[in-house]
Design a protein around this motif. Sequence first.
Motif, PDB file in Angstrom:
ATOM      1  N   GLY A  54      16.997   5.951  19.091  1.00  0.00           N
ATOM      2  CA  GLY A  54      17.564   7.167  18.537  1.00  0.00           C
ATOM      3  C   GLY A  54      17.240   7.358  17.072  1.00  0.00           C
ATOM      4  O   GLY A  54      17.128   8.500  16.592  1.00  0.00           O
ATOM      5  N   TRP A  55      17.092   6.261  16.330  1.00  0.00           N
ATOM      6  CA  TRP A  55      16.732   6.364  14.919  1.00  0.00           C
ATOM      7  C   TRP A  55      15.220   6.578  14.754  1.00  0.00           C
ATOM      8  O   TRP A  55      14.792   7.243  13.831  1.00  0.00           O
ATOM      9  N   VAL A  56      14.436   6.013  15.658  1.00  0.00           N
ATOM     10  CA  VAL A  56      12.985   6.184  15.573  1.00  0.00           C
ATOM     11  C   VAL A  56      12.571   7.582  16.040  1.00  0.00           C
ATOM     12  O   VAL A  56      11.638   8.186  15.483  1.00  0.00           O
ATOM     13  N   TRP A  57      13.264   8.118  17.055  1.00  0.00           N
ATOM     14  CA  TRP A  57      12.939   9.435  17.608  1.00  0.00           C
ATOM     15  C   TRP A  57      14.199  10.299  17.561  1.00  0.00           C
ATOM     16  O   TRP A  57      14.886  10.493  18.553  1.00  0.00           O
ATOM     17  N   PRO A  58      14.558  10.834  16.391  1.00  0.00           N
ATOM     18  CA  PRO A  58      15.834  11.549  16.218  1.00  0.00           C
ATOM     19  C   PRO A  58      15.775  13.000  16.695  1.00  0.00           C
ATOM     20  O   PRO A  58      15.904  13.945  15.919  1.00  0.00           O
ATOM     21  N   VAL A  59      15.577  13.175  17.989  1.00  0.00           N
ATOM     22  CA  VAL A  59      15.532  14.508  18.588  1.00  0.00           C
ATOM     23  C   VAL A  59      16.797  14.696  19.422  1.00  0.00           C
ATOM     24  O   VAL A  59      17.185  13.795  20.184  1.00  0.00           O
ATOM     25  N   ALA A  60      17.441  15.826  19.296  1.00  0.00           N
ATOM     26  CA  ALA A  60      18.670  16.090  20.045  1.00  0.00           C
ATOM     27  C   ALA A  60      18.373  16.187  21.536  1.00  0.00           C
ATOM     28  O   ALA A  60      17.367  16.780  21.949  1.00  0.00           O
ATOM     29  N   ILE A  61      19.254  15.603  22.350  1.00  0.00           N
ATOM     30  CA  ILE A  61      19.017  15.599  23.793  1.00  0.00           C
ATOM     31  C   ILE A  61      19.293  16.964  24.419  1.00  0.00           C
ATOM     32  O   ILE A  61      18.861  17.231  25.541  1.00  0.00           O
ATOM     33  N   ALA A  76       3.848  16.124  20.597  1.00  0.00           N
ATOM     34  CA  ALA A  76       5.165  16.666  20.258  1.00  0.00           C
ATOM     35  C   ALA A  76       6.255  16.130  21.176  1.00  0.00           C
ATOM     36  O   ALA A  76       7.398  15.935  20.753  1.00  0.00           O
ATOM     37  N   HIS A  77       5.883  15.880  22.437  1.00  0.00           N
ATOM     38  CA  HIS A  77       6.833  15.354  23.423  1.00  0.00           C
ATOM     39  C   HIS A  77       6.135  14.233  24.192  1.00  0.00           C
ATOM     40  O   HIS A  77       5.489  14.485  25.221  1.00  0.00           O
ATOM     41  N   PRO A  78       6.252  12.985  23.735  1.00  0.00           N
ATOM     42  CA  PRO A  78       5.472  11.874  24.329  1.00  0.00           C
ATOM     43  C   PRO A  78       5.697  11.679  25.825  1.00  0.00           C
ATOM     44  O   PRO A  78       4.793  11.209  26.520  1.00  0.00           O
ATOM     45  N   LEU A  79       6.878  12.023  26.332  1.00  0.00           N
ATOM     46  CA  LEU A  79       7.143  11.892  27.768  1.00  0.00           C
ATOM     47  C   LEU A  79       7.263  13.245  28.455  1.00  0.00           C
ATOM     48  O   LEU A  79       7.663  13.308  29.618  1.00  0.00           O
ATOM     49  N   GLY A  80       6.932  14.315  27.764  1.00  0.00           N
ATOM     50  CA  GLY A  80       7.011  15.637  28.349  1.00  0.00           C
ATOM     51  C   GLY A  80       8.386  16.270  28.175  1.00  0.00           C
ATOM     52  O   GLY A  80       9.244  15.759  27.452  1.00  0.00           O
ATOM     53  N   THR A  81       8.586  17.396  28.859  1.00  0.00           N
ATOM     54  CA  THR A  81       9.849  18.125  28.768  1.00  0.00           C
ATOM     55  C   THR A  81      10.342  18.470  30.174  1.00  0.00           C
ATOM     56  O   THR A  81       9.614  18.349  31.163  1.00  0.00           O
TER      57      THR A  81
END
Length: 309
Positions: A54-61, A76-81
């Motif tokens: 969460g600290w390395v990838w601080p994107v809101a879920i 932009a989205h390493p695992l997709g959306t």
Amino acid sequence: MAGSTLASPTAEAAAPAPPAASGRDTWRRFRRHRLAVVSVGVLGFLVLAVVVGGWVWPVAIDEIDFAATLQGPSWAHPLGTDDLGQDLLARMIYGGRISLAVGFAAMVVATLVGVVVGALAGMSRRFLDPFLMWLTDLFLSLPQLPLLLLIIYLFRDQLKQVFGVEGGVFVMIVAVIGGLRWMPVARLVRAQFLSLREKEFVEAARSQGATAWHLVTRHILPNAIGPVIVAATIEVSSAIIAESTLSFLGLGFPPDIPTWGRLLYDAKDHLDVAPHWALFPGAAIFLTVLSINFIGDGLRDALDPRRVL
């Protein structure tokens, strides 16, 4: 006399050596199981990823981006959306904490209940042992998944009112999974106790006036803990699979809490256009369960005193 005086400190200094040697021998046996060693690294990476991710990838879920719906992996989205454009990496990191927490918490519940029931049955010489084993066989004969669904259906709303939405579901799932997974541990502990309570060192302690509590905590349980640790590792993987199954059936955590099983449930209608949505959480569950099972195999070999070094 002088010789005995000089020898005494040496003997005292050498006294702690056996436990250390035993620990080294256990680690040496564990290292021989290459898949178990690799699995420790894989599981450690997964745990570290969900704890600090969460600290390395601080994107809101819950950040919605309709311009990026059902996109595959990218910078932009390493695992997709997903279908709402929400970042799957952030959701997997958040959901992984819950899935792993459920697995380990349910393991603690199942192990504690199993150890207590097995110890009581193993130390009993009269009516308690047959009754506890009858109770264990009764629970083993129950269909677990339908019973899980029934209990969750009956008590989900009451627990949500007491512990909140997320806390109530967490307590319910941990209690139900742990409460229905203690039987193998209980039978294992009982078998260990029945064997160990007749050993010479236990009889010697009993002849010196040791109480039953002292015999269990100082002599029997420490020598039976190895198989219990192995069984506990298996319970973690079973609990993770059970939680994922409940979430996949829509009876686990609410839709806004993206556990790995819930992500699979949400992805089932988009497998043809967005297979990555199901691939990554499925791979996380697969690697976690497989790693824990291999670690259990390695611990079984390492804690087996009959193994040749």
